[in-house]
Design a protein around this motif. Structure first.
Motif, PDB file in Angstrom:
ATOM      1  N   ILE A   1       7.804  13.393   9.645  1.00  0.00           N
ATOM      2  CA  ILE A   1       6.856  12.300   9.868  1.00  0.00           C
ATOM      3  C   ILE A   1       5.428  12.828   9.892  1.00  0.00           C
ATOM      4  CG2 ILE A   1       6.102  10.542  11.522  1.00  0.00           C
ATOM      5  CD1 ILE A   1       9.071  10.355  12.410  1.00  0.00           C
ATOM      6  N   VAL A   2       5.243  13.941  10.581  1.00  0.00           N
ATOM      7  CA  VAL A   2       3.913  14.566  10.655  1.00  0.00           C
ATOM      8  C   VAL A   2       3.427  14.940   9.264  1.00  0.00           C
ATOM      9  CG1 VAL A   2       2.677  16.653  11.405  1.00  0.00           C
ATOM     10  CG2 VAL A   2       4.121  15.382  13.029  1.00  0.00           C
ATOM     11  N   GLN A   3       4.305  15.516   8.455  1.00  0.00           N
ATOM     12  CA  GLN A   3       3.932  15.916   7.099  1.00  0.00           C
ATOM     13  C   GLN A   3       3.501  14.701   6.270  1.00  0.00           C
ATOM     14  OE1 GLN A   3       6.989  18.088   5.044  1.00  0.00           O
ATOM     15  NE2 GLN A   3       5.808  18.284   3.158  1.00  0.00           N
ATOM     16  N   ASP A   4       4.237  13.614   6.377  1.00  0.00           N
ATOM     17  CA  ASP A   4       3.911  12.402   5.620  1.00  0.00           C
ATOM     18  C   ASP A   4       2.561  11.826   6.054  1.00  0.00           C
ATOM     19  OD1 ASP A   4       6.305  12.638   4.289  1.00  0.00           O
ATOM     20  OD2 ASP A   4       7.343  11.119   5.486  1.00  0.00           O
ATOM     21  N   ILE A   5       2.329  11.794   7.357  1.00  0.00           N
ATOM     22  CA  ILE A   5       1.066  11.259   7.865  1.00  0.00           C
ATOM     23  C   ILE A   5      -0.106  12.108   7.379  1.00  0.00           C
ATOM     24  CG2 ILE A   5      -0.312  10.819   9.935  1.00  0.00           C
ATOM     25  CD1 ILE A   5       2.341  10.230  11.398  1.00  0.00           C
ATOM     26  N   LYS A   6       0.056  13.411   7.447  1.00  0.00           N
ATOM     27  CA  LYS A   6      -1.031  14.308   7.040  1.00  0.00           C
ATOM     28  C   LYS A   6      -1.341  14.171   5.550  1.00  0.00           C
ATOM     29  CE  LYS A   6      -0.725  17.798  10.685  1.00  0.00           C
ATOM     30  NZ  LYS A   6      -0.440  19.221  11.028  1.00  0.00           N
TER      31      LYS A   6
ATOM     32  N   ILE B   1       0.849  -1.194   0.000  1.00  0.00           N
ATOM     33  CA  ILE B   1       0.000   0.000   0.000  1.00  0.00           C
ATOM     34  C   ILE B   1       0.884   1.242   0.000  1.00  0.00           C
ATOM     35  CG2 ILE B   1      -1.811   1.266   1.211  1.00  0.00           C
ATOM     36  CD1 ILE B   1      -2.765  -1.383   0.204  1.00  0.00           C
ATOM     37  N   LYS B   2       0.483   2.255  -0.745  1.00  0.00           N
ATOM     38  CA  LYS B   2       1.157   3.545  -0.758  1.00  0.00           C
ATOM     39  C   LYS B   2       0.125   4.611  -1.105  1.00  0.00           C
ATOM     40  CE  LYS B   2       2.808   2.276  -5.375  1.00  0.00           C
ATOM     41  NZ  LYS B   2       4.008   2.062  -6.220  1.00  0.00           N
ATOM     42  N   ASN B   3       0.515   5.865  -1.052  1.00  0.00           N
ATOM     43  CA  ASN B   3      -0.437   6.948  -1.313  1.00  0.00           C
ATOM     44  C   ASN B   3      -1.114   6.802  -2.671  1.00  0.00           C
ATOM     45  OD1 ASN B   3       0.111   8.041   1.157  1.00  0.00           O
ATOM     46  ND2 ASN B   3       1.176   9.860   0.407  1.00  0.00           N
ATOM     47  N   GLU B   4      -0.367   6.320  -3.656  1.00  0.00           N
ATOM     48  CA  GLU B   4      -0.892   6.245  -5.013  1.00  0.00           C
ATOM     49  C   GLU B   4      -2.063   5.273  -5.171  1.00  0.00           C
ATOM     50  OE1 GLU B   4       2.945   8.159  -5.081  1.00  0.00           O
ATOM     51  OE2 GLU B   4       2.279   6.281  -4.162  1.00  0.00           O
ATOM     52  N   ASN B   5      -2.108   4.227  -4.357  1.00  0.00           N
ATOM     53  CA  ASN B   5      -3.209   3.269  -4.496  1.00  0.00           C
ATOM     54  C   ASN B   5      -4.127   3.230  -3.273  1.00  0.00           C
ATOM     55  OD1 ASN B   5      -1.647   1.884  -2.617  1.00  0.00           O
ATOM     56  ND2 ASN B   5      -1.048   0.233  -4.008  1.00  0.00           N
TER      57      ASN B   5
ATOM     58  N   TRP C   1       4.647   2.364   4.716  1.00  0.00           N
ATOM     59  CA  TRP C   1       4.821   3.560   3.888  1.00  0.00           C
ATOM     60  C   TRP C   1       4.439   4.838   4.649  1.00  0.00           C
ATOM     61  CZ3 TRP C   1      -0.277   2.337   4.223  1.00  0.00           C
ATOM     62  CH2 TRP C   1      -1.200   3.345   4.004  1.00  0.00           C
ATOM     63  N   LEU C   2       3.624   4.705   5.662  1.00  0.00           N
ATOM     64  CA  LEU C   2       3.140   5.872   6.414  1.00  0.00           C
ATOM     65  C   LEU C   2       4.223   6.515   7.269  1.00  0.00           C
ATOM     66  CD1 LEU C   2      -0.361   4.537   7.446  1.00  0.00           C
ATOM     67  CD2 LEU C   2       0.029   6.746   6.358  1.00  0.00           C
ATOM     68  N   ILE C   3       5.157   5.723   7.754  1.00  0.00           N
ATOM     69  CA  ILE C   3       6.196   6.221   8.665  1.00  0.00           C
ATOM     70  C   ILE C   3       7.555   5.892   8.074  1.00  0.00           C
ATOM     71  CG2 ILE C   3       7.130   6.193  11.005  1.00  0.00           C
ATOM     72  CD1 ILE C   3       4.287   7.145  11.019  1.00  0.00           C
ATOM     73  N   SER C   4       8.301   6.903   7.670  1.00  0.00           N
ATOM     74  CA  SER C   4       9.636   6.703   7.124  1.00  0.00           C
ATOM     75  C   SER C   4      10.592   6.267   8.229  1.00  0.00           C
ATOM     76  CB  SER C   4      10.146   8.004   6.492  1.00  0.00           C
ATOM     77  OG  SER C   4      11.538   7.968   6.311  1.00  0.00           O
ATOM     78  N   GLY C   5      11.179   5.078   8.039  1.00  0.00           N
ATOM     79  CA  GLY C   5      12.143   4.600   9.020  1.00  0.00           C
ATOM     80  C   GLY C   5      13.353   5.513   9.121  1.00  0.00           C
ATOM     81  N   THR C   6      13.744   6.092   8.006  1.00  0.00           N
ATOM     82  CA  THR C   6      14.886   7.011   7.993  1.00  0.00           C
ATOM     83  C   THR C   6      14.589   8.257   8.818  1.00  0.00           C
ATOM     84  OG1 THR C   6      15.518   6.250   5.790  1.00  0.00           O
ATOM     85  CG2 THR C   6      16.424   8.358   6.522  1.00  0.00           C
TER      86      THR C   6
END
Length: 207
Positions: free
Chosen positions: A195-200, A159-163, A180-185
């Motif tokens: 992380i907040v930006q990615d989640i939003k 799963i990713k944002n695109e699908n 995909w929601l939380i970047s390990g890096t």
């Protein structure tokens, strides 16, 4: 607490492997700031139980599940640390039965009609589909699920944002989970803002 109702309301479930207490605290702060109060912490590291304990004690509004649970011993560790539900990569009858004895929601991984049938025979009405995209994604799941009109699914794997929106549009899917929601890096670097930006971004797609 109606765990499944909350899982369905949030619609997306971050999956993380936490290696330190600092990572757990940053994650808890980021999820709380976004209002996405749900997470699956995998038992892929020795720090899993400790991380679950930190999240449940410091962030009481967070619904924390334990993932990659392979044995009844792992179930005990997860519940003792405060986990409210259990996810497994495959269907293990012993683990499912043990969770039912403990009255804790369990979502075993299934890929085939046989596994879904086994879950149904044990009284489960929601299972995890893993690995969702490598298995064939929506076309395969719709075909497999057709005889099981009473079943619902939590899907993970690919799963990713695109699908995301397309996947959630299938009414039998109650939640999309994944790393995909939380970047390990970003998590290791302590980049809470990132992380907040990615989640939003993902939450916008759900809305």
């Amino acid at each position: 607490m109606d765990v499944e109702k909350l899982i369905e309301e949030y619609k997306i479930m971050p999956l993380v492997t936490l290696e330190t207490s600092e990572m757990a605290e940053i994650l808890g702060e980021a999820l709380t700031e976004c209002g996405l109060n749900i997470v699956e912490v995998t038992f892929r590291s020795d720090a899993a139980a400790g991380a679950i304990r930190i999240l449940t004690e410091k962030f009481p509004n967070l619904l924390v599940g334990a993932g990659t649970v392979l044995t009844t011993g792992m179930v005990d560790q997860a519940l003792e640390a405060g986990a409210k539900f259990i996810l497994a990569p495959g269907f293990n009858r012993e683990v499912v039965a043990y969770c039912q004895e403990k009255n804790v929601p369990v979502y075993p991984g299934c890929m085939t009609p046989t596994e879904i049938d086994m879950a149904y025979s044990m009284g489960l009405r929601t299972v995890k589909i893993f690995p969702f995209v490598p298995m064939g994604g929506l076309p395969v799941l719709k075909a497999v699920a057709a005889p099981y009109k009473m079943m619902k699914f939590v899907v993970t794997g690919g799963i990713k944002n695109e699908n995301l929106a397309e996947t959630l549009a299938y009414d039998k899917i109650i939640s999309c989970g994944g790393s995909w929601l939380i970047s390990g890096t970003k998590l290791k670097a302590g980049d809470k803002a990132g992380i907040v930006q990615d989640i939003k971004e993902a939450m916008k797609l759900v809305k």
